[in-house]
Motif scaffolding. Structure first.
Motif, mmCIF file in Angstrom:
data_model
loop_
_atom_site.group_PDB
_atom_site.id
_atom_site.type_symbol
_atom_site.label_atom_id
_atom_site.label_comp_id
_atom_site.label_asym_id
_atom_site.label_seq_id
_atom_site.Cartn_x
_atom_site.Cartn_y
_atom_site.Cartn_z
ATOM 1 N N ILE A 269 0.857 -1.183 0.000
ATOM 2 C CA ILE A 269 0.000 0.000 0.000
ATOM 3 C C ILE A 269 0.896 1.237 0.000
ATOM 4 N N ASN A 270 0.742 2.082 -1.005
ATOM 5 C CA ASN A 270 1.614 3.238 -1.193
ATOM 6 C C ASN A 270 1.086 4.444 -0.400
ATOM 7 N N THR A 271 1.089 4.305 0.916
ATOM 8 C CA THR A 271 0.630 5.379 1.799
ATOM 9 C C THR A 271 1.481 6.636 1.592
ATOM 10 N N PRO A 272 0.852 7.813 1.456
ATOM 11 C CA PRO A 272 1.633 9.035 1.217
ATOM 12 C C PRO A 272 2.499 9.408 2.411
ATOM 13 N N VAL A 273 3.653 9.992 2.107
ATOM 14 C CA VAL A 273 4.557 10.428 3.179
ATOM 15 C C VAL A 273 3.991 11.669 3.846
ATOM 16 N N ASN A 274 4.461 11.942 5.059
ATOM 17 C CA ASN A 274 3.901 13.019 5.871
ATOM 18 C C ASN A 274 4.800 14.250 5.969
ATOM 19 N N PHE A 275 6.095 14.078 5.722
ATOM 20 C CA PHE A 275 7.036 15.190 5.888
ATOM 21 C C PHE A 275 7.987 15.245 4.701
ATOM 22 N N TRP B 277 3.826 24.617 5.399
ATOM 23 C CA TRP B 277 2.632 23.777 5.529
ATOM 24 C C TRP B 277 2.429 22.861 4.338
ATOM 25 N N ASN B 278 3.169 23.081 3.265
ATOM 26 C CA ASN B 278 3.177 22.125 2.158
ATOM 27 C C ASN B 278 4.207 21.019 2.363
ATOM 28 N N ARG B 279 4.954 21.118 3.466
ATOM 29 C CA ARG B 279 5.988 20.129 3.774
ATOM 30 C C ARG B 279 5.780 19.444 5.125
ATOM 31 N N TRP B 280 5.038 20.075 6.022
ATOM 32 C CA TRP B 280 4.877 19.577 7.399
ATOM 33 C C TRP B 280 3.534 18.864 7.553
ATOM 34 N N HIS B 281 3.570 17.640 8.094
ATOM 35 C CA HIS B 281 2.346 16.854 8.316
ATOM 36 C C HIS B 281 1.412 17.021 7.105
ATOM 37 N N MET B 282 1.957 16.701 5.945
ATOM 38 C CA MET B 282 1.317 17.061 4.677
ATOM 39 C C MET B 282 -0.082 16.483 4.515
ATOM 40 N N THR B 283 -0.282 15.241 4.934
ATOM 41 C CA THR B 283 -1.611 14.643 4.737
ATOM 42 C C THR B 283 -2.671 15.365 5.566
ATOM 43 N N LEU B 284 -2.278 15.878 6.741
ATOM 44 C CA LEU B 284 -3.221 16.659 7.544
ATOM 45 C C LEU B 284 -3.434 18.045 6.941
ATOM 46 N N SER B 285 -2.349 18.731 6.581
ATOM 47 C CA SER B 285 -2.498 20.084 6.046
ATOM 48 C C SER B 285 -3.242 20.070 4.714
ATOM 49 N N PHE B 286 -3.021 19.035 3.884
ATOM 50 C CA PHE B 286 -3.750 18.938 2.618
ATOM 51 C C PHE B 286 -5.218 18.606 2.861
ATOM 52 N N TRP B 287 -5.483 17.818 3.913
ATOM 53 C CA TRP B 287 -6.879 17.521 4.256
ATOM 54 C C TRP B 287 -7.594 18.811 4.661
ATOM 55 N N PHE B 288 -6.977 19.603 5.518
ATOM 56 C CA PHE B 288 -7.582 20.871 5.927
ATOM 57 C C PHE B 288 -7.731 21.811 4.734
ATOM 58 N N ARG B 289 -6.729 21.828 3.861
ATOM 59 C CA ARG B 289 -6.803 22.670 2.667
ATOM 60 C C ARG B 289 -7.997 22.281 1.789
ATOM 61 N N ASP B 290 -8.155 20.971 1.524
ATOM 62 C CA ASP B 290 -9.176 20.507 0.582
ATOM 63 C C ASP B 290 -10.581 20.545 1.165
ATOM 64 N N PHE B 291 -10.708 20.215 2.454
ATOM 65 C CA PHE B 291 -12.042 20.002 3.008
ATOM 66 C C PHE B 291 -12.524 21.106 3.949
ATOM 67 N N ILE B 292 -11.651 22.066 4.253
ATOM 68 C CA ILE B 292 -12.090 23.225 5.044
ATOM 69 C C ILE B 292 -11.819 24.514 4.270
ATOM 70 N N PHE B 293 -10.547 24.782 3.976
ATOM 71 C CA PHE B 293 -10.205 26.039 3.296
ATOM 72 C C PHE B 293 -10.920 26.167 1.948
ATOM 73 N N MET B 294 -10.784 25.159 1.086
ATOM 74 C CA MET B 294 -11.372 25.245 -0.246
ATOM 75 C C MET B 294 -12.898 25.192 -0.189
ATOM 76 N N ARG B 295 -13.439 24.361 0.691
ATOM 77 C CA ARG B 295 -14.907 24.257 0.797
ATOM 78 C C ARG B 295 -15.511 25.590 1.229
ATOM 79 N N PHE B 296 -14.897 26.200 2.235
ATOM 80 C CA PHE B 296 -15.411 27.485 2.695
ATOM 81 C C PHE B 296 -15.266 28.541 1.607
#
Length: 405
Positions: free
Chosen positions: A266-272, A285-304
């Motif tokens: 399973i090719n799980t994405p890297v986090n850092f 924030w594009n390099r730190w805890h990336m899967t979390l920051s991208f989740w917030f970007r896609d599902f909170i920032f962009m949605r709002f």
């Protein structure tokens, strides 16, 4: 009964390798033993939540059943050709509700977290909310119950991520990699696990166990002697030391999870991705805890942002992005916990990104008069590192101990 917490000691990795060996042999020969994968996941989750942690095992079973009901009832509703915004919002709120209760538990007399506060509830919630939102968007056409269960309960990442996406996970899960692909996975997985050992058990140990307590003790002594407000070399040292410990400990843990995932095909994405060479706070924030920051970007920032643009709530696009940043990082702060330092940490990063955007627009407008060379880049990295480390000092809660206790 053995209680086997993930990636905590060499014994865990020995048991893990022995358990994964049949799966490794199968994947090497182009076969994915899905039933064995399910058994291994169940076994490691059982050992993780056994003994004194058994109540968390019961909680996670109840949680998964609850999320299954929400997801598949919503999917059934959508298949009828309906797509009400109210129903969608209710589904998202229902999915988030257990996590919200855990986060507000410290503020109420009843300890709600003892009822549903199992390890990994945040990351499971992020996965379920993502699936509900993408079902509405039709980027996910249909959710398969077995794949969904495997996605939620994928044991290498269940406690602290990285946060995978359902469609990406499904693509890996439905097929076995070619031999050449799997050999590449094994090479990367081995590298990540050994890198994780270096990060978490050696460098993280030095920063977190050997140096950090001594710096904290000294900073507290100087601070208490001067009313808690004096900036000291020990406090500055604590700031840098805590930042390095946080990175190496968490990045090491994430590397273990990613490496184990690779062994399972399973090719799980890297986090850092080298966060301390970031040239500005947005780059960080594009390099730190990336899967979390991208989740917030896609599902909170962009949605709002899309919602506000559609409803014409804020016509000025610059002001809209600034408000979206503030909302995004406030929610991130509240997610970490309802304490002043987590909330201030979120506001701090929102303000930092807003200032950074203002500077980038100014720089673009006056590019002919602002120098850009290796020295300015080095200064940008230096400045970003210090902004980030000061944010981590706030995040650590040490200032709360220094000033108020």
């Amino acid at each position: 009964m053995i209680n086997l917490q993930p990636y905590t000691n060499p014994r865990y990795f020995i048991i893990l390798f022995i358990a994964l060996l049949p799966l490794i042999i199968g994947l090497y020969n182009g076969k994915r033993y899905k039933n064995y994968e399910a058994f291994i996941s169940f076994l490691f989750l059982f050992l993780m939540f056994s003994g004194s942690e058994w109540i968390q095992g019961v909680q996670i079973i109840g949680y998964v059943i609850f999320q299954f009901l929400i997801t598949f009832l919503y999917q059934k509703y959508l298949k009828k050709g309906k797509n009400s915004t109210k129903v969608f919002v209710c589904a998202v709120i229902a999915s988030i509700l257990p996590l919200a209760l855990v986060k507000i538990a410290p503020l109420v007399p009843t300890d709600v977290s003892s009822l549903i506060g199992f390890v990994g509830i945040s990351y499971l919630t992020f996965k379920t909310v993502q699936v509900i939102m993408e079902l509405r968007d039709k980027t996910i056409k249909s959710v398969d119950p077995v794949t969904y269960a495997r996605f939620l309960l994928f044991f290498p990442t269940i406690s602290s991520g990285p946060i995978d996406r359902y469609r990406r996970f499904q693509k890996d899960y439905d097929t076995a990699p070619t031999r050449d692909q799997y050999l590449d996975y094994l090479e990367k997985g081995t590298f990540y696990i050994f890198q994780g050992f270096l990060y978490k058990f050696i460098i993280g140990y030095v920063f977190g166990t050997l140096w950090l307590p001594q710096l904290a003790k000294t900073a507290l002594f100087i601070g208490k002697a001067n009313g808690g407000l004096r900036l000291s070399w020990a406090l500055v040292g604590y700031m840098y030391c805590y930042s390095m410990y946080l990175f190496f400990d968490f990045a090491g843990y994430s590397l273990f999870a990613v490496g184990t995932s690779y062994f399972m095909g399973i090719n799980t994405p890297v986090n850092f991705n080298k966060p301390f060479i970031s040239k500005n706070i947005k780059d960080f924030w594009n390099r730190w805890h990336m899967t979390l920051s991208f989740w917030f970007r896609d599902f909170i920032f962009m949605r709002f942002t899309f919602f506000a643009m559609k409803k014409r709530l804020i016509r000025n696009r610059i002001r809209l992005s600034q408000i979206a940043y503030l909302l995004n990082f406030l929610i991130m702060g509240f997610w970490h916990g309802i304490t002043w330092y987590y909330i201030v940490y979120g506001i701090f990063h929102a303000v930092a990104i807003i200032i950074n955007d203002i500077w980038l627009r100014f720089k673009k407008k006056h590019s002919d008069h602002i120098p850009h060379n290796k020295f300015t880049e080095a200064f940008a990295i230096f400045l970003t590192i210090n902004i980030v480390c000061f944010g981590f000092l706030i995040f650590s809660g040490f200032l709360d101990t220094l000033w108020f206790k």
